[in-house]
Design an enzyme around this catalytic site. Structure first.
Site, PDB file in Angstrom:
ATOM      1  N   ILE A  13       0.841  -1.204   0.000  1.00 48.50           N
ATOM      2  CA  ILE A  13       0.000   0.000   0.000  1.00 48.50           C
ATOM      3  C   ILE A  13       0.876   1.254   0.000  1.00 48.50           C
ATOM      4  O   ILE A  13       0.582   2.244  -0.685  1.00 48.50           O
ATOM      5  CB  ILE A  13      -0.978  -0.020   1.200  1.00 48.50           C
ATOM      6  CG1 ILE A  13      -1.856  -1.274   1.118  1.00 48.50           C
ATOM      7  CG2 ILE A  13      -1.857   1.232   1.207  1.00 48.50           C
ATOM      8  CD1 ILE A  13      -2.700  -1.534   2.338  1.00 48.50           C
ATOM      9  N   ASP A  32      11.914   2.398   5.193  1.00 47.50           N
ATOM     10  CA  ASP A  32      11.522   0.985   5.195  1.00 47.50           C
ATOM     11  C   ASP A  32      12.702   0.146   5.642  1.00 47.50           C
ATOM     12  O   ASP A  32      13.847   0.489   5.342  1.00 47.50           O
ATOM     13  CB  ASP A  32      11.067   0.567   3.778  1.00 47.50           C
ATOM     14  CG  ASP A  32      10.064  -0.576   3.806  1.00 47.50           C
ATOM     15  OD1 ASP A  32      10.439  -1.668   4.265  1.00 47.50           O
ATOM     16  OD2 ASP A  32       8.909  -0.376   3.383  1.00 47.50           O
ATOM     17  N   SER A  35      11.679  -5.614   5.764  1.00 46.96           N
ATOM     18  CA  SER A  35      11.419  -6.890   6.429  1.00 46.96           C
ATOM     19  C   SER A  35      10.264  -7.615   5.746  1.00 46.96           C
ATOM     20  O   SER A  35      10.160  -8.830   5.830  1.00 46.96           O
ATOM     21  CB  SER A  35      11.104  -6.672   7.915  1.00 46.96           C
ATOM     22  OG  SER A  35      10.002  -5.815   8.069  1.00 46.96           O
ATOM     23  N   LYS A  85       1.223  -7.845   9.364  1.00 46.79           N
ATOM     24  CA  LYS A  85      -0.215  -7.917   9.079  1.00 46.79           C
ATOM     25  C   LYS A  85      -0.766  -9.317   8.867  1.00 46.79           C
ATOM     26  O   LYS A  85      -1.892  -9.470   8.372  1.00 46.79           O
ATOM     27  CB  LYS A  85      -0.519  -7.062   7.848  1.00 46.79           C
ATOM     28  CG  LYS A  85       0.249  -7.514   6.621  1.00 46.79           C
ATOM     29  CD  LYS A  85      -0.202  -6.813   5.360  1.00 46.79           C
ATOM     30  CE  LYS A  85       0.511  -7.383   4.156  1.00 46.79           C
ATOM     31  NZ  LYS A  85       0.166  -6.768   2.902  1.00 46.79           N
ATOM     32  N   SER A 125      -7.433  -0.905  10.127  1.00 46.82           N
ATOM     33  CA  SER A 125      -8.013  -2.005   9.349  1.00 46.82           C
ATOM     34  C   SER A 125      -9.437  -2.279   9.805  1.00 46.82           C
ATOM     35  O   SER A 125      -9.777  -2.076  10.974  1.00 46.82           O
ATOM     36  CB  SER A 125      -7.159  -3.254   9.585  1.00 46.82           C
ATOM     37  OG  SER A 125      -7.829  -4.417   9.174  1.00 46.82           O
ATOM     38  N   THR A 127     -10.357  -4.935  10.470  1.00 50.65           N
ATOM     39  CA  THR A 127     -10.224  -5.984  11.490  1.00 50.65           C
ATOM     40  C   THR A 127     -10.622  -5.455  12.871  1.00 50.65           C
ATOM     41  O   THR A 127     -10.992  -6.238  13.746  1.00 50.65           O
ATOM     42  CB  THR A 127      -8.781  -6.553  11.491  1.00 50.65           C
ATOM     43  OG1 THR A 127      -8.755  -7.786  12.200  1.00 50.65           O
ATOM     44  CG2 THR A 127      -7.789  -5.607  12.129  1.00 50.65           C
ATOM     45  N   TYR A 149      -3.008  -9.463  16.019  1.00 55.10           N
ATOM     46  CA  TYR A 149      -2.860  -8.442  14.975  1.00 55.10           C
ATOM     47  C   TYR A 149      -3.944  -7.374  15.134  1.00 55.10           C
ATOM     48  O   TYR A 149      -3.668  -6.169  15.151  1.00 55.10           O
ATOM     49  CB  TYR A 149      -2.938  -9.096  13.586  1.00 55.10           C
ATOM     50  CG  TYR A 149      -3.253  -8.125  12.478  1.00 55.10           C
ATOM     51  CD1 TYR A 149      -2.315  -7.192  12.062  1.00 55.10           C
ATOM     52  CD2 TYR A 149      -4.513  -8.116  11.859  1.00 55.10           C
ATOM     53  CE1 TYR A 149      -2.614  -6.291  11.058  1.00 55.10           C
ATOM     54  CE2 TYR A 149      -4.814  -7.226  10.855  1.00 55.10           C
ATOM     55  CZ  TYR A 149      -3.869  -6.308  10.457  1.00 55.10           C
ATOM     56  OH  TYR A 149      -4.168  -5.409   9.485  1.00 55.10           O
ATOM     57  N   LYS A 153      -3.948  -3.060  16.163  1.00 55.22           N
ATOM     58  CA  LYS A 153      -4.587  -1.936  15.459  1.00 55.22           C
ATOM     59  C   LYS A 153      -5.475  -1.140  16.419  1.00 55.22           C
ATOM     60  O   LYS A 153      -5.507   0.097  16.392  1.00 55.22           O
ATOM     61  CB  LYS A 153      -5.398  -2.437  14.258  1.00 55.22           C
ATOM     62  CG  LYS A 153      -4.547  -3.013  13.135  1.00 55.22           C
ATOM     63  CD  LYS A 153      -3.641  -1.956  12.505  1.00 55.22           C
ATOM     64  CE  LYS A 153      -2.666  -2.518  11.496  1.00 55.22           C
ATOM     65  NZ  LYS A 153      -1.644  -1.561  11.033  1.00 55.22           N
ATOM     66  N   PHE A 178     -10.533  -1.687   4.177  1.00 53.22           N
ATOM     67  CA  PHE A 178     -11.220  -2.964   4.001  1.00 53.22           C
ATOM     68  C   PHE A 178     -10.246  -3.921   3.279  1.00 53.22           C
ATOM     69  O   PHE A 178      -9.147  -4.102   3.778  1.00 53.22           O
ATOM     70  CB  PHE A 178     -12.613  -2.733   3.401  1.00 53.22           C
ATOM     71  CG  PHE A 178     -13.555  -2.286   4.514  1.00 53.22           C
ATOM     72  CD1 PHE A 178     -13.397  -1.038   5.124  1.00 53.22           C
ATOM     73  CD2 PHE A 178     -14.502  -3.139   5.041  1.00 53.22           C
ATOM     74  CE1 PHE A 178     -14.167  -0.668   6.236  1.00 53.22           C
ATOM     75  CE2 PHE A 178     -15.287  -2.771   6.137  1.00 53.22           C
ATOM     76  CZ  PHE A 178     -15.116  -1.551   6.728  1.00 53.22           C
ATOM     77  N   ARG A 292     -12.230 -21.392   7.481  1.00 48.05           N
ATOM     78  CA  ARG A 292     -10.957 -21.038   8.125  1.00 48.05           C
ATOM     79  C   ARG A 292     -11.272 -20.479   9.515  1.00 48.05           C
ATOM     80  O   ARG A 292     -12.116 -19.580   9.637  1.00 48.05           O
ATOM     81  CB  ARG A 292     -10.243 -19.983   7.267  1.00 48.05           C
ATOM     82  CG  ARG A 292      -8.901 -19.526   7.791  1.00 48.05           C
ATOM     83  CD  ARG A 292      -8.148 -18.673   6.782  1.00 48.05           C
ATOM     84  NE  ARG A 292      -8.776 -17.385   6.492  1.00 48.05           N
ATOM     85  CZ  ARG A 292      -8.288 -16.456   5.685  1.00 48.05           C
ATOM     86  NH1 ARG A 292      -7.141 -16.688   5.053  1.00 48.05           N
ATOM     87  NH2 ARG A 292      -8.918 -15.325   5.473  1.00 48.05           N
ATOM     88  N   GLY A 294     -11.710 -18.333  12.630  1.00 49.80           N
ATOM     89  CA  GLY A 294     -11.613 -16.881  12.809  1.00 49.80           C
ATOM     90  C   GLY A 294     -12.254 -16.082  11.689  1.00 49.80           C
ATOM     91  O   GLY A 294     -12.414 -14.870  11.804  1.00 49.80           O
TER      92      GLY A 294
END
Ligand code: UD1
Length: 337
Positions: A13, A32, A35, A85, A125, A127, A149, A153, A178, A292, A294
């Site tokens: 992104i 950056d 990683s 992430k 996020s 999330t 994770y 956030k 999203f 899956r 979660g």
């Protein structure tokens, strides 16, 4: 020239946002540690933008380094992308996530405070909404996290809220993404996952190119029209333009905000598979597997607040997302090498 520091600016992104900022007349500076990104992106950014790329290699938690960059370039605002992430990995290695994502945010804000740079755009996020009670999701929905994770956030959002409360000189724009997919229209930059992709679109792209035999669809018994999961896929170029709108607003209006960046509509896994097969002209074989752990049935944004506050809305379609993702995948079958 208005300099903007992009932590994690070489990532998926971040690199797309770099280009949108250059196009809008900003002068972004990339920080950056590579990683989870590749330095080869820098030459691609230069090729597309026609300008040398300002960049530094290092850790966002290195206060002296970040402070030095903020002062050297008299940075007007920071966009903080740098974070891990992968949900599954965060369950296995929570300390790695708390350290990188939460300590990284803490050290960044310390460096910003020391340098007197108090304008921040943060990559949050969807999330943070966990499994929502209903859709579409507005920013007023309660925050609940279902993984380490997601926890990072939520905590980072709270850290920002605390700073805004403590010091009226701070302003922040919190952007709740999203599902970002697609790639730059040039086909020169795109998503470059290391190892087996966790997310749907890069996995589908690797099936279409023949790197993987078939897609595993995690469940077809959800309460959705075709039984597969529904998500708000947003073209990364729309998302990048959302960051430009957020910065414009933050630097002009001097007020803080938290907004969803989504399209407002959901697509099922089977719709994505069909759209990708159409865009690529390649078959995307799949098999239905158990759900899956979660995963949630559906998640899509009410994007009206971003339209109201930022004057931004997503315009690219699922067909555009698949076509651009395929252009990137087929031109770079092994990603950045
Ligand atoms: C995932 C994360 C979310 C994170 C987001 C970032 C989980 C549980 N959630 O969201 O916290 O913010 O990525 O991008 O990992 N699917 C398949 N087969 C696959 C991959 C995905 O069927 O191989 C399905 C999933 O069940 C889901 C949809 O595709 O219905 C999208 O999955 P994905 O791309 O992983 O995104 P999210 O689950 O929405």
């Amino acid at each position: 020239m208005t300099h903007i520091l992009l932590t994690g600016g070489a990532g998926y992104i971040g690199s797309h946002t770099y280009l949108a900022l250059v196009q809008a007349g900003y002068r972004p500076v990339i920080l950056d540690d590579y990683s989870n990104s590749h330095p080869a992106v820098l030459a691609r950014l230069q090729q597309i933008s026609g300008q040398p790329v300002l960049h530094a290699r290092g850790d966002v938690a290195d206060v002296a380094l970040v402070r030095g960059l903020l002062e050297q370039y008299q940075v007007a605002a920071v966009v903080h992308f740098a974070a891990f992430k992968a949900v599954g990995e965060s369950v296995e290695q929570p300390l790695k996530y708390f350290d990188n994502n939460i300590t990284g945010m803490l050290r960044l804000m310390q460096a910003m405070e020391q340098a007197g740079c108090r304008r921040l755009v943060f990559s949050s996020s969807a999330t943070v909404y966990g499994d929502p009670d209903s859709v579409p999701i507005t920013e007023a929905f309660p925050l609940r996290h279902s993984s380490p994770y997601g926890c990072t956030k939520v905590v980072c959002e709270e850290m920002i809220a605390s700073m805004l409360g403590a010091n009226p000189a701070w302003r922040a724009g919190v952007l709740r993404y999203f599902n970002p997919v697609g790639a730059h229209a040039s086909g020169l930059i795109g998503e470059n996952p290391q190892g087996v992709p966790n997310n749907l679109m890069p996995y589908v792209a690797q099936v279409a190119i023949g790197r993987r035999q078939h897609l595993n669809i995690w469940g077809d018994d959800y309460p959705t029209p075709d039984g597969t999961g529904l998500r708000d896929y947003i073209h990364v170029a729309d998302l990048a333009e959302g960051h430009v709108a957020a910065l414009d607003t933050l630097l002009r209006d001097q007020r803080s905000f938290t907004v969803n960046l989504g399209t407002g509509r959901g697509h099922s896994v089977l719709e994505v598979v069909a759209a990708f097969a159409a865009a690529s002209g390649r078959p995307v074989p799949y098999q239905i597997c158990p759900r899956r752990p979660g995963d949630i049935a559906q998640c899509y944004a009410d994007p009206s607040l971003a339209r109201e506050l930022l004057g931004w809305r997503a315009s690219r379609t699922l067909a555009d997302m698949c076509a651009d993702s395929w252009r990137w995948q087929s031109a770079n079958p092994e990603g950045y090498v």
